[in-house]
Scaffold this motif. Sequence first.
Motif, PDB file in Angstrom:
ATOM      1  N   GLU A 136       0.825  -1.201   0.000  1.00 26.63           N
ATOM      2  CA  GLU A 136       0.000   0.000   0.000  1.00 26.63           C
ATOM      3  C   GLU A 136       0.861   1.253   0.000  1.00 26.63           C
ATOM      4  N   GLN A 137       1.922   1.262   0.799  1.00 21.57           N
ATOM      5  CA  GLN A 137       2.826   2.414   0.838  1.00 21.57           C
ATOM      6  C   GLN A 137       3.521   2.598  -0.508  1.00 21.57           C
ATOM      7  N   GLN A 138       3.953   1.502  -1.095  1.00 23.45           N
ATOM      8  CA  GLN A 138       4.600   1.562  -2.403  1.00 23.45           C
ATOM      9  C   GLN A 138       3.613   2.081  -3.447  1.00 23.45           C
ATOM     10  N   PHE A 139       2.377   1.597  -3.401  1.00 20.84           N
ATOM     11  CA  PHE A 139       1.347   2.040  -4.338  1.00 20.84           C
ATOM     12  C   PHE A 139       1.081   3.535  -4.183  1.00 20.84           C
ATOM     13  N   LEU A 140       0.927   3.993  -2.940  1.00 16.13           N
ATOM     14  CA  LEU A 140       0.676   5.419  -2.713  1.00 16.13           C
ATOM     15  C   LEU A 140       1.826   6.277  -3.231  1.00 16.13           C
ATOM     16  N   SER A 141       3.040   5.790  -3.063  1.00 16.15           N
ATOM     17  CA  SER A 141       4.208   6.507  -3.572  1.00 16.15           C
ATOM     18  C   SER A 141       4.194   6.555  -5.102  1.00 16.15           C
ATOM     19  N   ILE A 142       3.872   5.429  -5.730  1.00 17.99           N
ATOM     20  CA  ILE A 142       3.800   5.374  -7.195  1.00 17.99           C
ATOM     21  C   ILE A 142       2.719   6.316  -7.700  1.00 17.99           C
ATOM     22  N   VAL A 143       1.557   6.286  -7.070  1.00 14.20           N
ATOM     23  CA  VAL A 143       0.446   7.150  -7.494  1.00 14.20           C
ATOM     24  C   VAL A 143       0.844   8.615  -7.393  1.00 14.20           C
ATOM     25  N   GLU A 144       1.511   8.972  -6.320  1.00 17.10           N
ATOM     26  CA  GLU A 144       1.937  10.360  -6.142  1.00 17.10           C
ATOM     27  C   GLU A 144       2.924  10.772  -7.236  1.00 17.10           C
TER      28      GLU A 144
END
Length: 179
Positions: free
Chosen positions: A22-30
């Motif tokens: 989830e943290q990796q996904f949020l970083s990618i989305v940002e």
Amino acid sequence: MDVISGFSLRHIDTMKTRSDKEQQFLSIVEQCRPLVFKVCWLYTSPGTSFDDLYQEVLINIWQGMDSFRGDAKLSTWIHRTAINTCISWYRRNSRHNGSVSIDELPFEPVDNPSGSAAEDLRELHRLISKLGPIDKAIITLWLDEKPYDEIASIMGMSQTNVAVRLHRIKDRLSKMAEK
């Protein structure tokens, strides 16, 4: 089996992995938000839902994260996922009328041109919006100054095919602009 408060250690490891994902996904989305926005806006039009398409791209990024092998740059993979999702959506969407106004884009063009430069940019985007989904993706990647090998990787075609298609797209855009 070790159990802590009703959870097995395996379940805790899964939760930790999910939290990391989830943290990796949020970083990618940002990081990729402007890229995904641009691609989605190119494939939507008035009367179609940008939000639905944007969400579908994010879902596909989430679902594909586990299978990303790192053979290509992350930005290349994100671009390819966004474009493939948008092309599939475009083909399914029977209400699409093929035109998008540059004025609807949620970001300002580079260097914020004014006057005739802004008008030229609007005209270019108007002409690009009339292209088919694959040609639209190729010319947009080229305008984003992606090298041919990266465009080929994103689009899943050879560099030679990219070069030929770009030449044809530029010719078509020139003829459309003359009319």
